[in-house]
Design a protein around this motif. Structure first.
Motif, short mmCIF file in Angstrom:
data_model
loop_
_atom_site.label_atom_id
_atom_site.label_comp_id
_atom_site.label_asym_id
_atom_site.label_seq_id
_atom_site.Cartn_x
_atom_site.Cartn_y
_atom_site.Cartn_z
N ASN A 20 0.81 -1.22 0.00
CA ASN A 20 0.00 0.00 0.00
C ASN A 20 0.84 1.27 0.00
OD1 ASN A 20 -2.34 -1.44 -0.07
ND2 ASN A 20 -2.67 -1.38 2.14
N ARG A 21 2.11 1.17 0.40
CA ARG A 21 2.99 2.34 0.37
C ARG A 21 3.10 2.94 -1.02
NH1 ARG A 21 8.19 0.61 3.40
NH2 ARG A 21 7.53 0.95 5.52
N TRP A 22 3.00 2.10 -2.06
CA TRP A 22 3.17 2.57 -3.44
C TRP A 22 2.04 3.48 -3.89
CZ3 TRP A 22 7.70 2.41 -5.72
CH2 TRP A 22 8.64 1.53 -5.21
N ALA A 23 0.94 3.53 -3.12
CA ALA A 23 -0.15 4.47 -3.42
C ALA A 23 0.21 5.89 -3.00
CB ALA A 23 -1.43 4.03 -2.72
N TYR A 27 6.31 8.64 -1.72
CA TYR A 27 7.07 7.39 -1.60
C TYR A 27 7.40 6.82 -2.98
CZ TYR A 27 8.24 2.58 -0.42
OH TYR A 27 8.88 1.38 -0.30
N ARG A 28 6.42 6.84 -3.87
CA ARG A 28 6.61 6.30 -5.22
C ARG A 28 7.68 7.10 -5.98
NH1 ARG A 28 1.52 6.24 -6.81
NH2 ARG A 28 1.66 8.14 -8.05
N LYS A 29 7.63 8.43 -5.83
CA LYS A 29 8.60 9.29 -6.52
C LYS A 29 10.02 9.03 -5.99
CE LYS A 29 9.44 14.09 -7.73
NZ LYS A 29 9.05 15.47 -7.56
N LYS A 30 10.14 8.84 -4.68
CA LYS A 30 11.44 8.66 -4.06
C LYS A 30 12.07 7.31 -4.42
CE LYS A 30 12.08 7.71 0.38
NZ LYS A 30 12.04 7.80 1.85
N ASN A 31 11.26 6.25 -4.49
CA ASN A 31 11.78 4.89 -4.61
C ASN A 31 11.70 4.26 -6.00
OD1 ASN A 31 12.58 4.07 -1.78
ND2 ASN A 31 10.54 4.91 -1.46
#
Length: 143
Positions: A20-23, A27-31
């Motif tokens: 759920n972190r990828w939502a 977080y998505r931009k960083k990783n």
């Protein structure tokens, strides 16, 4: 159904949180690695470049001015970017084919103030700080 409960539920809760972190946009931009690819500096804070031309960028409304900028080509990956030249008259210290040091403009990849599309600024020219040239403490080396 709800979330798992109990003494042995930690692994499942961790898996769910990891998915759920990828939502989360930040977080998505960083990783994802995309921000590194999109950034001309490639994750670095500064980059060396060669001056291609001097240009004047018109300020956004309601201001009326021509902001002095330079079009440069980065040495590390040959990308072409526009960089702002700070202070009054500092454009006189910069000539075509000079090596300059470029840094970010202070808003993490966003344009600053009334200068549209300019995300970087000039810090050094031929290895000498632009501010010390401006104040007269140092002179530009003869090349």
């Amino acid at each position: 159904m709800g979330k798992p409960k109990g003494i042995n539920a930690a692994r499942k809760l961790r898996q769910i949180r990891r998915e759920n972190r990828w939502a989360n946009k930040a977080y998505r931009k960083k990783n994802s690695g995309y921000a590194m690819k999109a950034n001309p500096f490639g994750g670095a804070s500064h980059a060396k470049a060669i001056v291609l031309e001097k240009i004047g960028v018109e300020a956004k409304q309601p201001n009326s001015a021509i902001r002095k900028c330079v079009r440069v080509q980065l040495l590390k990956n040959a990308k072409k970017i526009t960089a702002f030249v700070p202070n009054d008259g500092c454009l006189l210290f910069i000539e075509d084919n000079d090596q300059v040091l470029i840094s970010g403009f202070g808003r993490s990849g966003h344009a600053v103030g009334d200068i549209p599309g300019v995300r970087f600024k000039v810090v050094k020219v031929s290895g000498v700080a632009l501010k010390s040239l401006y104040t007269g403490k140092k002179e530009k080396p003869k090349s």
